[in-house]
Design a protein around this motif. Structure first.
Motif, short mmCIF file in Angstrom:
data_model
loop_
_atom_site.label_atom_id
_atom_site.label_comp_id
_atom_site.label_asym_id
_atom_site.label_seq_id
_atom_site.Cartn_x
_atom_site.Cartn_y
_atom_site.Cartn_z
N PRO A 197 -4.71 1.82 -0.94
CA PRO A 197 -4.34 0.71 -1.83
C PRO A 197 -3.92 1.22 -3.21
O PRO A 197 -4.27 2.33 -3.62
CB PRO A 197 -5.62 -0.12 -1.92
CG PRO A 197 -6.46 0.33 -0.77
CD PRO A 197 -6.11 1.75 -0.51
N ILE A 198 -3.18 0.37 -3.93
CA ILE A 198 -2.78 0.68 -5.30
C ILE A 198 -3.72 -0.05 -6.25
O ILE A 198 -4.07 -1.22 -6.03
CB ILE A 198 -1.33 0.24 -5.56
CG1 ILE A 198 -0.38 0.94 -4.58
CG2 ILE A 198 -0.91 0.54 -6.99
CD1 ILE A 198 1.04 0.44 -4.67
N MET A 199 -4.10 0.63 -7.32
CA MET A 199 -4.95 0.00 -8.33
C MET A 199 -4.19 -1.13 -9.03
O MET A 199 -2.97 -1.03 -9.22
CB MET A 199 -5.39 1.03 -9.37
CG MET A 199 -6.30 2.13 -8.84
SD MET A 199 -6.70 3.32 -10.14
CE MET A 199 -7.68 4.50 -9.22
N PRO A 200 -4.89 -2.20 -9.43
CA PRO A 200 -4.23 -3.29 -10.16
C PRO A 200 -3.66 -2.78 -11.49
O PRO A 200 -4.22 -1.86 -12.09
CB PRO A 200 -5.36 -4.28 -10.40
CG PRO A 200 -6.39 -3.94 -9.36
CD PRO A 200 -6.29 -2.47 -9.16
N PRO A 201 -2.54 -3.37 -11.94
CA PRO A 201 -1.78 -4.42 -11.28
C PRO A 201 -0.88 -3.84 -10.19
O PRO A 201 -0.10 -2.91 -10.46
CB PRO A 201 -0.95 -5.03 -12.41
CG PRO A 201 -0.75 -3.89 -13.36
CD PRO A 201 -1.98 -3.03 -13.26
N HIS A 224 0.84 -1.20 0.00
CA HIS A 224 0.00 0.00 0.00
C HIS A 224 0.88 1.25 0.00
O HIS A 224 2.02 1.22 0.48
CB HIS A 224 -0.90 0.03 1.24
CG HIS A 224 -1.95 -1.03 1.26
ND1 HIS A 224 -1.66 -2.37 1.42
CD2 HIS A 224 -3.30 -0.96 1.14
CE1 HIS A 224 -2.78 -3.07 1.41
NE2 HIS A 224 -3.78 -2.24 1.23
N VAL A 225 0.32 2.34 -0.49
CA VAL A 225 0.99 3.63 -0.40
C VAL A 225 0.68 4.25 0.96
O VAL A 225 -0.48 4.31 1.37
CB VAL A 225 0.53 4.58 -1.53
CG1 VAL A 225 1.20 5.94 -1.38
CG2 VAL A 225 0.84 3.98 -2.89
N VAL A 226 1.72 4.68 1.66
CA VAL A 226 1.55 5.35 2.95
C VAL A 226 1.86 6.83 2.75
O VAL A 226 2.93 7.19 2.25
CB VAL A 226 2.48 4.75 4.02
CG1 VAL A 226 2.37 5.52 5.33
CG2 VAL A 226 2.13 3.28 4.24
N LEU A 227 0.89 7.68 3.13
CA LEU A 227 0.96 9.12 2.91
C LEU A 227 0.76 9.87 4.22
O LEU A 227 0.10 9.36 5.14
CB LEU A 227 -0.13 9.57 1.93
CG LEU A 227 -0.24 8.86 0.59
CD1 LEU A 227 -1.61 9.10 -0.02
CD2 LEU A 227 0.85 9.37 -0.35
#
Length: 303
Positions: free
Chosen positions: A262-266, A174-177
């Motif tokens: 979350p990051i979009m697929p893929p 996941h991206v943490v901001l």
């Protein structure tokens, strides 16, 4: 008959890629290592290493002998453990684990193991999969809690067919901001939206996958911080150094002032599992693997 010591030397040469480094690891001279390999080749009637100015690599015959060397080492280690059990009357279990997976899954699984096999003598070693999976294959540890991304298991040189891999959990990154970031309220992010952001790495291997996915998204990440600890990386994000890419199981304990998207697929995913040598005479290993599977199932349902 093939000398076990020569197989040991071949393993070291395969691991280090040169006679000099293998000699250092074995506390031998480079000429002694070369002689051992040459004698092995004469006894086999086949070349086991290809020598070049860049080091040595195993031939097809060398790969076959390396597999035999790993099997012999594992059998000797297993025999030693059986002898130790005879002398102490207690089974031995050595578990290797990477840090975040061990913190999440290991305690409850160990509790289950000791409830079923209370006389087991436990040993726990911390390490990354590229270090611990070869130890499983060599018989130095009984099993390893490990992970891999979208490539094969990092088992090192030699065959991996002796390993039994039990998948446990998919661990998306996941991206943490920082809270208040312009993208903090998004339900999911395309990595391309983060092209202008500075980055902090919580694991050096993450950089490889960040750069791979960033290249697909059309940018070169600006890395401002490198660490080997996900908690430290998130602390740097909270301090405003940059944003980070963190596996979901490493997002606890929470740090104030951060949000996770979350990051979009893929999207990059760590595949977590446990590796062990296939054997039918180690019930405590089977119990422990089953306990890890149950812990992973509960973790997945709790998300």
């Amino acid at each position: 008959m093939i000398d076990v010591q020569r197989l040991r030397v071949l393993r070291a040469v395969a691991e280090h890629g040169s006679f000099n480094q293998a000699a250092t690891a074995l506390r031998l001279t480079p000429s002694a290592v070369s002689q051992q390999v040459a004698t092995l080749e004469r006894s086999l009637g086949a070349q086991v290493v290809a020598r070049s100015t860049r080091g040595v690599t195993l031939t097809q015959a060398g790969q076959i002998m390396l597999g035999a060397a790993e099997a012999v080492a594992a059998e000797l280690e297993h025999a030693q453990q059986q002898v130790a059990r005879l002398s102490t009357g207690r089974p031995q279990l050595t578990v290797a684990t990477f840090t975040s997976g061990g913190r999440l899954l290991l305690p409850a699984a160990l509790d289950r193991l000791m409830a079923v096999h209370p006389r087991t003598v436990l040993h726990v070693r911390e390490g990354e999969p590229e270090d611990t999976l070869p130890l499983v294959r060599q018989g130095a540890v009984d099993l390893a809690l490990a992970y891999h991304f979208d490539g094969p298991l990092p088992v090192g040189p030699g065959p991996s067919s002796s390993l039994e891999w039990t998948p446990l959990l998919e661990d998306p990154l996941h991206v943490v901001l920082p809270q208040g970031h312009r993208l903090a309220d998004r339900e999911a992010l395309d990595l391309a939206e983060l092209a202008a952001e500075p980055w902090v790495l919580g694991c050096l291997k993450t950089e490889t996958y960040l750069r791979r996915y960033a290249e697909r998204a059309g940018f070169d990440p600006d890395v401002r911080g490198t660490t080997t600890d996900y908690f430290f990386a998130r602390s740097l994000v909270a301090a405003g150094v940059g944003i980070s890419l963190i596996p979901s199981i490493a997002l606890t304990p929470e740090i104030p002032g951060l949000c996770t998207v979350p990051i979009m697929p893929p999207a990059p995913i760590r595949h977590i599992g446990v590796a062990a040598i296939r054997r039918s005479d180690r019930p405590h290993v089977t119990t422990f693997v089953d306990a890890l599977r149950e812990c992973a199932t509960r973790q997945h349902k709790g998300r």
